[in-house]
Design a protein around this motif. Structure first.
Motif, short mmCIF file in Angstrom:
data_model
loop_
_atom_site.label_atom_id
_atom_site.label_comp_id
_atom_site.label_asym_id
_atom_site.label_seq_id
_atom_site.Cartn_x
_atom_site.Cartn_y
_atom_site.Cartn_z
N PRO A 121 0.83 -1.21 0.00
CA PRO A 121 0.00 0.00 0.00
C PRO A 121 0.86 1.26 0.00
CG PRO A 121 0.14 -0.89 2.21
CD PRO A 121 0.96 -1.80 1.34
N ARG A 122 0.38 2.28 -0.71
CA ARG A 122 1.14 3.55 -0.68
C ARG A 122 0.65 4.37 0.51
NH1 ARG A 122 0.35 4.63 -6.56
NH2 ARG A 122 1.85 3.29 -7.57
N ILE A 123 1.12 3.96 1.68
CA ILE A 123 0.69 4.67 2.89
C ILE A 123 1.91 5.06 3.71
CG2 ILE A 123 -1.59 3.61 3.13
CD1 ILE A 123 -0.30 1.68 5.21
N TYR A 175 -9.71 -3.88 2.46
CA TYR A 175 -8.41 -3.32 2.05
C TYR A 175 -8.60 -2.26 0.96
CZ TYR A 175 -3.55 -3.20 0.48
OH TYR A 175 -2.28 -2.79 0.14
N LYS A 213 -7.63 1.66 1.27
CA LYS A 213 -6.74 2.40 0.36
C LYS A 213 -7.45 3.63 -0.22
CE LYS A 213 -4.66 -0.73 -2.40
NZ LYS A 213 -3.49 -1.20 -3.19
#
Ligand code: BTN
Length: 329
Positions: free
Chosen positions: A149-151, A262, A266
């Protein structure tokens, strides 16, 4: 540590015989149909039988398929799996030290999110805080999902709670049962631990490279399957529901529920998820002790916030914690 894989012939044979379940077929015709010969077909049949598929050969040499095993074979997990991404790739093993370890090594080169690493048995299953996870074969679920994930790394603990919500809802889908999430990463059935989550992170400052979500579930354990030291605090879904659960089906249901949560996480963060975390939390309103390293803090749990922190009313005021070991007073 052999990976369980089907060769191309066994794989297509399985697809064909699934459709003919319960009906005998002629091996000569099947071999022709699969553009192979009877010897190769016999090898494929033996291979499937060894993996636990129920296949009988009668006196006339006809073959009948009557059922698949409830084992974590890639072909079984994929059969009827309705997810878009979770379990898109499957690395299945009979026995490994830890699926998280394998997933960690794979994640460095594995590009696709949702890759599943699963084993029938772990010899050194890892728990939180350096503990081990009891992983006997045939009764449990031991797997790891690779996520990218781009977190911001500080948001990664939210994924443990997301997993706990998905597990809780999967268990609830089997019937009425008392299931609760014990922050940060346990799922309790009737107050005893039935699932644990070990989320491991590879990150740089401000950037998450990948997250491994390791999931251990006591599914069909009987009381005697737990070692003495776990007996008091551990249970299984089978014990809670008083019925045996198909493990492959459980995994498929879980992956689908997990994926929905999920994707939502996101898209829009913890907002919707948080409501569920609070709904299922076993700690809200409870007087607890939280141990973090050498420090113990007492207080009453008043919230789990948007970043997944546990918020407590303590003698030093309101405090939020991102990790720790909780005991209810
Ligand atoms: C905990 O409650 O302490 C977390 C337990 C996590 C266990 C799972 S089993 C599959 C995966 N591989 C591991 O080695 N650990 C996790």
């Amino acid at each position: 540590m052999d990976r369980i894989e089907l060769d191309a012939l066994s794989d297509t044979l399985l697809v064909k015989i699934r459709r003919k379940r319960g009906h005998p077929f002629d091996p000569g015709r099947m071999a022709k149909n699969l553009k192979t010969n009877r010897e190769e077909l016999a090898v494929a049949v033996r291979h499937l039988k060894r993996l636990g598929y129920k296949i009988k050969i009668d006196k006339k040499g006809r073959i009948t398929f009557s059922g698949a095993p409830d084992n974590f074979l890639p072909a079984e997990i994929a059969n009827g799996l309705k997810t878009e991404m979770m379990g898109g790739r499957i690395y299945a093993y009979q026995s490994v030290q830890s699926t998280n370890l394998i997933a960690h090594k794979l994640a460095i080169s594995e590009l696709s999110e949702g890759t599943l690493v699963i084993a029938e048995h772990q010899t050194r299953g890892k728990g939180r805080l350096g503990r081990s996870w009891h992983s006997p074969p045939k009764v449990g679920l031991y797997c790891s999902l690779i996520l990218k994930p781009r977190i911001h790394p500080t948001l990664a603990p939210g994924l443990s709670l997301l997993t706990a919500v998905a597990l809780t809802e999967t268990i609830l889908s089997y019937g009425e049962i008392d299931v609760k999430i014990k922050w940060p990463n346990d799922v309790l059935v009737r107050g005893a631990k039935t699932a644990g989550i070990l989320t491991e992170l590879s990150a740089e400052i401000g950037r998450t490279n990948f997250v491994i979500v390791g999931i251990g579930v006591n599914i069909n354990h009987r009381p005697g399957d737990f070692p003495k030291e776990l007996k008091k605090h551990a249970t299984s879904i089978r014990i809670g529901l008083k019925k045996t659960i198909g493990r492959v089906e459980f995994l498929q249901r879980f992956l689908l529920t997990f994926e929905k949560e999920y994707f939502d996480f996101k898209r829009s963060g913890m907002t919707r998820l948080r409501k569920k975390i609070l709904q299922y939390s076993s700690l809200l309103g409870q007087k607890i002790e939280l141990k973090m390293g050498r420090k113990t803090t007492s207080g009453i749990v008043i919230d789990i916030d948007e970043t997944g922190h546990l918020v407590m009313d303590t003698k030093n005021g309101i405090q939020a914690f991102n990790a720790g070991e909780v005991s209810v007073r």
